[in-house]
Write an enzyme that holds these catalytic residues in place. Structure first.
Site, PDB file in Angstrom:
ATOM      1  N   GLY A  21      -6.386 -58.020 -58.659  1.00  0.00           N
ATOM      2  CA  GLY A  21      -5.012 -58.366 -59.028  1.00  0.00           C
ATOM      3  C   GLY A  21      -4.148 -58.324 -57.793  1.00  0.00           C
ATOM      4  O   GLY A  21      -3.817 -57.245 -57.295  1.00  0.00           O
ATOM      5  N   LYS A  70       2.855 -40.293 -65.899  1.00  0.00           N
ATOM      6  CA  LYS A  70       3.611 -41.407 -65.307  1.00  0.00           C
ATOM      7  C   LYS A  70       4.619 -41.953 -66.331  1.00  0.00           C
ATOM      8  O   LYS A  70       5.746 -42.312 -65.993  1.00  0.00           O
ATOM      9  CB  LYS A  70       2.645 -42.509 -64.846  1.00  0.00           C
ATOM     10  CG  LYS A  70       3.310 -43.844 -64.475  1.00  0.00           C
ATOM     11  CD  LYS A  70       4.252 -43.703 -63.304  1.00  0.00           C
ATOM     12  CE  LYS A  70       4.682 -44.976 -62.621  1.00  0.00           C
ATOM     13  NZ  LYS A  70       5.112 -46.095 -63.390  1.00  0.00           N
ATOM     14  N   ASN A  97       8.662 -42.073 -65.917  1.00  0.00           N
ATOM     15  CA  ASN A  97       9.531 -43.234 -66.125  1.00  0.00           C
ATOM     16  C   ASN A  97      10.635 -42.922 -67.130  1.00  0.00           C
ATOM     17  O   ASN A  97      11.764 -43.391 -66.989  1.00  0.00           O
ATOM     18  CB  ASN A  97       8.712 -44.430 -66.611  1.00  0.00           C
ATOM     19  CG  ASN A  97       7.938 -45.086 -65.487  1.00  0.00           C
ATOM     20  OD1 ASN A  97       7.637 -44.444 -64.479  1.00  0.00           O
ATOM     21  ND2 ASN A  97       7.590 -46.338 -65.647  1.00  0.00           N
ATOM     22  N   HIS A 118      11.509 -27.058-101.326  1.00  0.00           N
ATOM     23  CA  HIS A 118      10.725 -26.930-100.092  1.00  0.00           C
ATOM     24  C   HIS A 118      10.648 -25.487 -99.577  1.00  0.00           C
ATOM     25  O   HIS A 118      10.013 -25.245 -98.568  1.00  0.00           O
ATOM     26  CB  HIS A 118      11.293 -27.853 -99.005  1.00  0.00           C
ATOM     27  CG  HIS A 118      11.082 -29.305 -99.317  1.00  0.00           C
ATOM     28  ND1 HIS A 118       9.833 -29.861 -99.460  1.00  0.00           N
ATOM     29  CD2 HIS A 118      11.959 -30.321 -99.552  1.00  0.00           C
ATOM     30  CE1 HIS A 118       9.946 -31.153 -99.739  1.00  0.00           C
ATOM     31  NE2 HIS A 118      11.226 -31.456 -99.812  1.00  0.00           N
ATOM     32  N   TYR A 122      14.677 -43.195 -66.606  1.00  0.00           N
ATOM     33  CA  TYR A 122      15.678 -43.828 -67.479  1.00  0.00           C
ATOM     34  C   TYR A 122      16.906 -42.913 -67.605  1.00  0.00           C
ATOM     35  O   TYR A 122      18.048 -43.363 -67.509  1.00  0.00           O
ATOM     36  CB  TYR A 122      15.114 -44.056 -68.884  1.00  0.00           C
ATOM     37  CG  TYR A 122      14.357 -45.343 -69.122  1.00  0.00           C
ATOM     38  CD1 TYR A 122      13.252 -45.688 -68.366  1.00  0.00           C
ATOM     39  CD2 TYR A 122      14.736 -46.218 -70.142  1.00  0.00           C
ATOM     40  CE1 TYR A 122      12.541 -46.848 -68.608  1.00  0.00           C
ATOM     41  CE2 TYR A 122      14.029 -47.385 -70.392  1.00  0.00           C
ATOM     42  CZ  TYR A 122      12.929 -47.692 -69.623  1.00  0.00           C
ATOM     43  OH  TYR A 122      12.233 -48.843 -69.888  1.00  0.00           O
TER      44      TYR A 122
HETATM   45  P1  NBP Z   1       1.908 -58.347 -63.018  1.00  0.00           P
HETATM   46  O1  NBP Z   1       2.110 -57.286 -64.023  1.00  0.00           O
HETATM   47  O2  NBP Z   1       2.932 -59.424 -62.901  1.00  0.00           O
HETATM   48  O3  NBP Z   1       0.479 -59.049 -63.304  1.00  0.00           O
HETATM   49  C1  NBP Z   1       0.059 -60.169 -62.555  1.00  0.00           C
HETATM   50  C2  NBP Z   1      -1.405 -60.019 -62.199  1.00  0.00           C
HETATM   51  O4  NBP Z   1      -2.199 -59.883 -63.388  1.00  0.00           O
HETATM   52  C3  NBP Z   1      -1.935 -61.248 -61.477  1.00  0.00           C
HETATM   53  O5  NBP Z   1      -2.816 -60.817 -60.481  1.00  0.00           O
HETATM   54  C4  NBP Z   1      -2.651 -61.986 -62.601  1.00  0.00           C
HETATM   55  O6  NBP Z   1      -3.663 -62.863 -62.152  1.00  0.00           O
HETATM   56  C5  NBP Z   1      -3.258 -60.845 -63.322  1.00  0.00           C
HETATM   57  N1  NBP Z   1      -3.782 -61.194 -64.647  1.00  0.00           N
HETATM   58  C6  NBP Z   1      -3.147 -61.533 -65.779  1.00  0.00           C
HETATM   59 BR1  NBP Z   1      -1.338 -61.740 -65.923  1.00  0.00          BR
HETATM   60  N2  NBP Z   1      -3.952 -61.772 -66.803  1.00  0.00           N
HETATM   61  C7  NBP Z   1      -5.197 -61.569 -66.315  1.00  0.00           C
HETATM   62  C8  NBP Z   1      -6.478 -61.647 -66.892  1.00  0.00           C
HETATM   63  N3  NBP Z   1      -6.640 -61.933 -68.175  1.00  0.00           N
HETATM   64  N4  NBP Z   1      -7.532 -61.399 -66.084  1.00  0.00           N
HETATM   65  C9  NBP Z   1      -7.378 -61.095 -64.792  1.00  0.00           C
HETATM   66  N5  NBP Z   1      -6.174 -60.974 -64.187  1.00  0.00           N
HETATM   67  C10 NBP Z   1      -5.090 -61.217 -64.948  1.00  0.00           C
HETATM   68  O7  NBP Z   1       1.664 -57.719 -61.561  1.00  0.00           O
HETATM   69  P2  NBP Z   1       2.472 -56.543 -60.816  1.00  0.00           P
HETATM   70  O8  NBP Z   1       3.945 -56.656 -61.011  1.00  0.00           O
HETATM   71  O9  NBP Z   1       1.910 -56.543 -59.450  1.00  0.00           O
HETATM   72  O10 NBP Z   1       2.013 -55.217 -61.574  1.00  0.00           O
HETATM   73  C11 NBP Z   1       0.657 -54.822 -61.675  1.00  0.00           C
HETATM   74  C12 NBP Z   1       0.572 -53.576 -62.535  1.00  0.00           C
HETATM   75  O11 NBP Z   1       1.296 -52.529 -61.904  1.00  0.00           O
HETATM   76  C13 NBP Z   1       1.178 -53.721 -63.929  1.00  0.00           C
HETATM   77  O12 NBP Z   1       0.426 -52.988 -64.853  1.00  0.00           O
HETATM   78  C14 NBP Z   1       2.543 -53.096 -63.791  1.00  0.00           C
HETATM   79  O13 NBP Z   1       3.020 -52.578 -65.027  1.00  0.00           O
HETATM   80  C15 NBP Z   1       2.256 -51.981 -62.803  1.00  0.00           C
HETATM   81  N6  NBP Z   1       3.409 -51.545 -62.028  1.00  0.00           N
HETATM   82  C16 NBP Z   1       4.293 -52.438 -61.538  1.00  0.00           C
HETATM   83  C17 NBP Z   1       5.386 -51.982 -60.791  1.00  0.00           C
HETATM   84  C18 NBP Z   1       6.365 -52.960 -60.200  1.00  0.00           C
HETATM   85  O14 NBP Z   1       7.340 -52.485 -59.595  1.00  0.00           O
HETATM   86  N7  NBP Z   1       6.142 -54.262 -60.317  1.00  0.00           N
HETATM   87  C19 NBP Z   1       5.534 -50.632 -60.549  1.00  0.00           C
HETATM   88  C20 NBP Z   1       4.586 -49.748 -61.035  1.00  0.00           C
HETATM   89  C21 NBP Z   1       3.528 -50.214 -61.777  1.00  0.00           C
HETATM   90  P3  NBP Z   1      -3.325 -64.428 -61.927  1.00  0.00           P
HETATM   91  O15 NBP Z   1      -2.732 -64.501 -60.557  1.00  0.00           O
HETATM   92  O16 NBP Z   1      -4.641 -65.090 -62.030  1.00  0.00           O
HETATM   93  O17 NBP Z   1      -2.365 -64.852 -62.994  1.00  0.00           O
END
Ligand code: NBP
Length: 484
Positions: free
Chosen positions: A14, A187, A191, A460, A195
């Site tokens: 990812g 975690k 979060n 009760h 909030y």
């Molecule tokens: P996203 O949550 O936006 O997910 C995008 C990624 O998921 C892409 O690599 C996409 O691949 C992949 N993906 C999806 Br959508 N469906 C898929 C599937 N069926 N099989 C394989 N890959 C799949 O990415 P992010 O914002 O980088 O966050 C990643 C994780 O980290 C999430 O769980 C998020 O909750 C967590 N998180 C995010 C933050 C933040 O600040 N953004 C902070 C802390 C934790 P593709 O390119 O092929 O579509």
């Protein structure tokens, strides 16, 4: 396929914002990193933009990705939480061998993590649900990491995670939190606390802006001053930055141009749902989640704004409130409400840990949250000290340091809640936290009456303060009391 001898110590699946930054962080810290993304274009873009930053092994299939990892294989999943995570877990598990480790670094619901850990353990593999905080900046430069899963995985994972985590006073902001879903649970509550922390800052801003009539620039300065004291934290710091920002197009403060409808992705809501199941009052987090929901209830607000009677309101000027005194009172109300929110969050973690037999040490959390994560704050050191002095604290509020702090905050806190009510400004967390505090402090709660009502309509039963036993009054009969 990679040749033997050129294998990766860690892999990232990812390559959206979080995954690519985490992969770069591992590489910068000297590790060879395998990278894979479902759509190969992202992998190619990643290599084009960052390939020169370190040793990466890109793959276009899961099989090649798994083959590029040294054993025990360690792969971190950074994809969208939910079905995508399940899909990737199973693709990895199909290609991996006994003893390999799958790490989910996304924001998974801890009950999903418990289920996944069991499924993967049944296949002879290890599954680690790891909460990662700090957003994209943290992922790149040092997040706080909260891994759960089997203790035995820490040996293979710990040094790798320690090398990329934030570091405060020589202590990495990562430790093994506990079995199965412990990391994601913690975690989640982190979060939730975030909030509440953001909401109390918002309430302080609201009072200074619409109560004391200060400009965003003036309030930014106030927050900068606060950041030099007890409230020193990342969130106070960025609040000053946001308030000081001027819109280039209009020359107005940016804050005045941002729609006042706050988004949420779900971890706050999960924290409250879990707290309800555990019977832990996380009123600060709950009010913060509801405040975001209310802010986003656009249709309802369109109907109500200016259309509900306010009653007789007054102003701080009419009340003769001194501005500087008010600013300091608001700071103290913020600090006290924040203390309550953290105390409640730690209560939830303690209860969750007991419920699941996780044996989570609250000191670990306060330690690793000091850096990398969104709620990083100076006062977390005080929480570590509090639990060091007494690991069995019934509530953080009873720690001698915090108790002494509260003694210095309480009068201001009461004044602010009273004044906010008189001027008609909403302060859901300030007010509910004060009620929570008073509920803990006083010796008689209206629960006695509730027990009487429950006994009246539903037999009760109740217990008495003056003798042991369980009793029922024959409310619809001759109203004598019988032992139940
Ligand atoms: P996203 O949550 O936006 O997910 C995008 C990624 O998921 C892409 O690599 C996409 O691949 C992949 N993906 C999806 Br959508 N469906 C898929 C599937 N069926 N099989 C394989 N890959 C799949 O990415 P992010 O914002 O980088 O966050 C990643 C994780 O980290 C999430 O769980 C998020 O909750 C967590 N998180 C995010 C933050 C933040 O600040 N953004 C902070 C802390 C934790 P593709 O390119 O092929 O579509």
């Amino acid at each position: 396929m990679t040749e033997q001898g050129n294998l990766a110590q860690i892999g990232v699946v990812g390559l959206a914002v979080m995954g690519s930054n985490l992969a770069r962080n591992f590489a910068r810290n000297g590790h060879t990193v395998a990278v894979y993304n479902r759509s190969t274009e992202k992998t190619r873009n990643f290599m084009a933009n960052h390939g020169a930053e370190g040793d990466f092994i890109p793959s276009e299939t899961i099989t090649d990705f798994v083959a590029s990892l040294e054993k025990p294989r360690r792969a971190i999943i950074m994809v969208q939480a939910g079905n995508a995570t399940d899909a990737v877990i199973h693709q990895l598990a199909d290609a991996m061998d006994d003893g390999d480790i799958i790490i989910d670094g996304g924001n998974a619901l801890y009950t999903d993590t418990i289920r996944r850990e069991q499924e993967i353990a049944d296949r002879g593999l290890n599954f680690v649900g790891a909460g990662i905080s700090g957003g994209e900046e943290g992922a790149l430069n040092g997040p706080a990491i909260m891994p759960g899963g089997p203790e035995k995985t820490w040996e293979a994972l710990g040094p790798l995670l320690e090398s990329i985590a934030a570091n405060v006073d020589g202590v990495p902001c990562v430790t093994h939190i506990g079995p199965d879903g412990a990391g994601h649970f913690v975690k989640m509550v982190h979060n939730g606390i975030e909030y509440a922390d953001m909401q109390v800052i918002g309430e302080a801003y609201q009072l200074l802006r619409y109560g004391a009539g200060m400009t965003p620039a003036e309030i930014a300065e106030v927050f900068r001053t606060w950041n030099a004291g007890d409230l020193d934290s990342y969130l106070i710091d960025i609040t000053a930055e946001v308030l000081a920002q001027v819109d280039a197009e209009t020359g107005k403060p940016l804050i005045d141009l941002i729609v006042d409808s706050a988004g949420q992705k779900g971890t706050g809501r999960w924290t409250v749902k879990a707290a309800l199941d555990l019977g832990i009052p996380v009123t600060g987090i709950g009010e913060a989640v509801f405040a975001r929901a209310l802010s986003g209830a656009t249709n309802q607000r369109q109907a109500t704004i200016g259309n509900l009677p306010s009653g007789t309101l007054t102003t701080l000027a009419e009340l003769g409130v001194d501005r500087d005194t008010f600013i300091e009172d608001v700071r103290r109300a913020l600090y006290a409400s924040k203390l309550v929110a953290y105390a409640q969050g730690f209560d939830e973690i303690t209860a969750g840990s007991a419920d699941h037999n996780w044996n989570v040490d609250p000191r670990d959390l306060a330690t690793i949250w000091r850096g990398g994560c969104i709620i990083r704050a100076k006062f977390l050191n005080r929480i570590v000290e509090a639990y060091n002095a007494n690991p069995e604290l019934p509530t953080l509020l009873l720690d001698p340091y915090f108790k002494a702090e509260l003694a210095g905050l309480i009068d201001s806190w009461r004044r602010v809640v009273t004044l906010a009510t008189q001027i008609g400004q909403p302060i859901p967390v300030f007010a509910s936290s004060l009620s929570y505090y008073d509920s803990l402090r006083i010796d008689r709660l209206p629960a006695a009456l509730i027990q009487g009502q429950r006994d009246y309509f539903g037999a009760h039963t109740y217990q008495r303060v003056d003798k042991p036993g369980t009793y029922h009054t024959l409310w619809s009969g001759n109203r004598t009391e019988i032992e139940a």
